[in-house]
Design a protein around this motif. Structure first.
Motif, PDB file in Angstrom:
ATOM      1  N   GLN A  34       0.800  -1.227   0.000  1.00  0.00           N
ATOM      2  CA  GLN A  34       0.000   0.000   0.000  1.00  0.00           C
ATOM      3  C   GLN A  34       0.838   1.285   0.000  1.00  0.00           C
ATOM      4  O   GLN A  34       0.380   2.313  -0.485  1.00  0.00           O
ATOM      5  N   LEU A  35       2.043   1.232   0.548  1.00  0.00           N
ATOM      6  CA  LEU A  35       2.815   2.467   0.718  1.00  0.00           C
ATOM      7  C   LEU A  35       3.944   2.657  -0.283  1.00  0.00           C
ATOM      8  O   LEU A  35       4.441   3.776  -0.439  1.00  0.00           O
ATOM      9  N   LYS A  41       4.111   5.780  -2.588  1.00  0.00           N
ATOM     10  CA  LYS A  41       3.220   6.820  -2.049  1.00  0.00           C
ATOM     11  C   LYS A  41       4.015   8.105  -1.818  1.00  0.00           C
ATOM     12  O   LYS A  41       5.157   8.071  -1.398  1.00  0.00           O
ATOM     13  N   ARG A  82       8.268  10.605  -3.210  1.00  0.00           N
ATOM     14  CA  ARG A  82       7.695   9.259  -3.327  1.00  0.00           C
ATOM     15  C   ARG A  82       8.611   8.273  -2.599  1.00  0.00           C
ATOM     16  O   ARG A  82       9.773   8.117  -2.959  1.00  0.00           O
TER      17      ARG A  82
END
Length: 155
Positions: free
Chosen positions: A131-132, A135, A141
């Motif tokens: 999920q990360l 990100k 990022r």
């Protein structure tokens, strides 16, 4: 005996300064200063106990009370995650709370432009990585992957 010293400003605290602070209580074997904490190794248990009692709450710098306690070993069954490309504006606490939304975080340390996050469960670590990774956090990022150094698990 390994002593944890929290609330240290690594930018203006030297290992020599910390060793001098602990020396009156016993033989200081080594000192390591990180960004916001340090470790002091003392030879004698009694000296370490005296140092903890005397120095906990001591202000090395005005307004910065030290947290001085016995160092507790990190549980061996944690999942160590490497986080790369961390913004200088991102604190350990901000990064920790980002990962804590995905599971229990045992430890989180930001070191310059990267960090290590230790999570309790494999499934949570895998979910956080999925999920990360990529990100944007504080304008950069982040790269998130299982750490290959010092990790007892392999996928």
């Amino acid at each position: 005996m390994k002593i944890f010293v929290g609330n240290v400003d690594g930018a203006d605290t030297t290992p020599e300064e910390l060793a001098a602070l602990f020396a009156p209580y016993g033989t200081v074997m080594s000192c390591a200063v990180m960004k916001q904490f340090a470790f002091v190794h003392m030879r004698e248990n009694a000296g370490a106990v005296r140092a903890i009692e005397a120095l906990h709450g001591h202000e090395l710098r005005p307004g910065r009370a030290l947290v001085v306690e016995m160092s507790r070993p990190r549980p061996l069954n944690t999942w160590k995650i490497f986080v790369g490309n961390v913004s200088a504006a991102c604190t350990s606490q901000e990064l920790r709370s980002l990962f804590e939304r995905r599971g229990r975080v045992i430890e989180c340390d930001v070191v310059k432009d990267y960090a290590f996050v230790h999570m309790e469960k494999e499934a949570d670590a895998k979910a956080a990585i999925a999920q990360l990774n990529g990100k944007e956090v504080k304008g950069k990022r982040i790269n998130v992957e299982l750490s290959t150094k010092g990790n007892w698990h392999s996928w």
